[in-house]
Scaffold this active site. Structure first.
Site, short mmCIF file in Angstrom:
data_model
loop_
_atom_site.label_atom_id
_atom_site.label_comp_id
_atom_site.label_asym_id
_atom_site.label_seq_id
_atom_site.Cartn_x
_atom_site.Cartn_y
_atom_site.Cartn_z
N GLY A 295 0.78 -1.24 0.00
CA GLY A 295 0.00 0.00 0.00
C GLY A 295 0.80 1.28 0.00
O GLY A 295 0.38 2.29 -0.57
N ASP B 237 -4.23 2.58 11.38
CA ASP B 237 -5.62 2.28 11.74
C ASP B 237 -5.64 1.91 13.23
O ASP B 237 -5.61 2.78 14.09
CB ASP B 237 -6.10 1.16 10.82
N PHE C 284 -13.85 2.96 5.66
CA PHE C 284 -12.91 2.15 4.89
C PHE C 284 -12.61 2.88 3.59
O PHE C 284 -13.50 3.17 2.80
CB PHE C 284 -13.45 0.75 4.62
#
Ligand code: IMP
Ligand code: MG
Length: 189
Positions: free
Chosen positions: A54, A113, A162
């Site tokens: 990512g 997160d 999300f």
């Protein structure tokens, strides 16, 4: 072979996406972070560590905004869990190819997160004798934090939604979006 029109539809204008951060907003913020990093790391020859997959997009833009000598390495880490929630178990799937003793490390991550992945990784890198270990994260989903993680260079704080795009995926999809969007319905095509 059977084909559906959905296979040829635009991904960037997919109606299941709601843009949260535009390409312009992201790039402008990265330029600012790059200027700050250029100043903070001048003469330190930092090693940027990108967390696959990512962070690659953020890393490649961020690196090109840093105008001092830098090196780059990659790590792959897996945190077990479903595709939208992490479980807290962390494992290194691809480790560094070089020792980092005495080096100034800047970990580059897409999103913090729960903080479970990063708190594990930062402690692991500290234990290898780095001179310093700092974190650059594009996104901070602060409402979901379970472990305290210091983000030294932050792109944006975002709400507990999300998100996909600019490297972030849902089941390996949407990494190629040049912007960041909220995925409205994970089950829609
Ligand atoms: P943490 O360990 O819970 O802080 O999160 C670790 C990883 O979960 C991140 O590096 C992402 O790969 C993934 N993740 C967390 N939130 C999102 C999201 O909103 N979209 C896509 N991936 C996410
Ligand atoms: Mg990640």
């Amino acid at each position: 072979m059977a084909t559906s029109s959905a296979q040829f539809a635009s991904e960037f204008s997919n109606p299941n996406l709601e843009v949260l951060l535009s390409e312009e907003q992201i790039q402008a913020r990265i330029k600012e972070l790059g200027t700050q990093l250029t100043h903070d790391y001048a003469g330190l020859n930092p090693l940027l560590i990108g967390v696959l997959k990512g962070a690659c997009f953020f890393l490649s833009d961020l690196m090109r905004a840093i105008d001092t000598r830098v090196s780059v390495e990659f790590m792959a880490i897996s945190s077990y869990g479903s595709s939208t929630r992490t479980s807290g178990e962390v494992r290194i799937m691809k480790d560094l190819d070089v020792p980092i003793e005495g080096r100034h490390i800047l970990v580059v991550e897409d999103i913090v997160d729960t903080g479970l992945t990063l708190s594990y990784l930062l402690a692991n890198l500290h234990a290898r004798g780095a001179a310093s270990v700092k974190l650059a994260a594009l996104l901070d989903k602060f409402e979901r934090r379970q472990r305290e993680v210091q983000i030294d260079y932050l792109g944006f704080r975002i709400p507990d939604e999300f998100v996909v795009g600019y490297g972030l995926d849902f089941a390996e999809r949407y990494r190629n979006l040049p912007f960041i969007a909220v995925l409205k319905d994970p089950n829609a095509d």
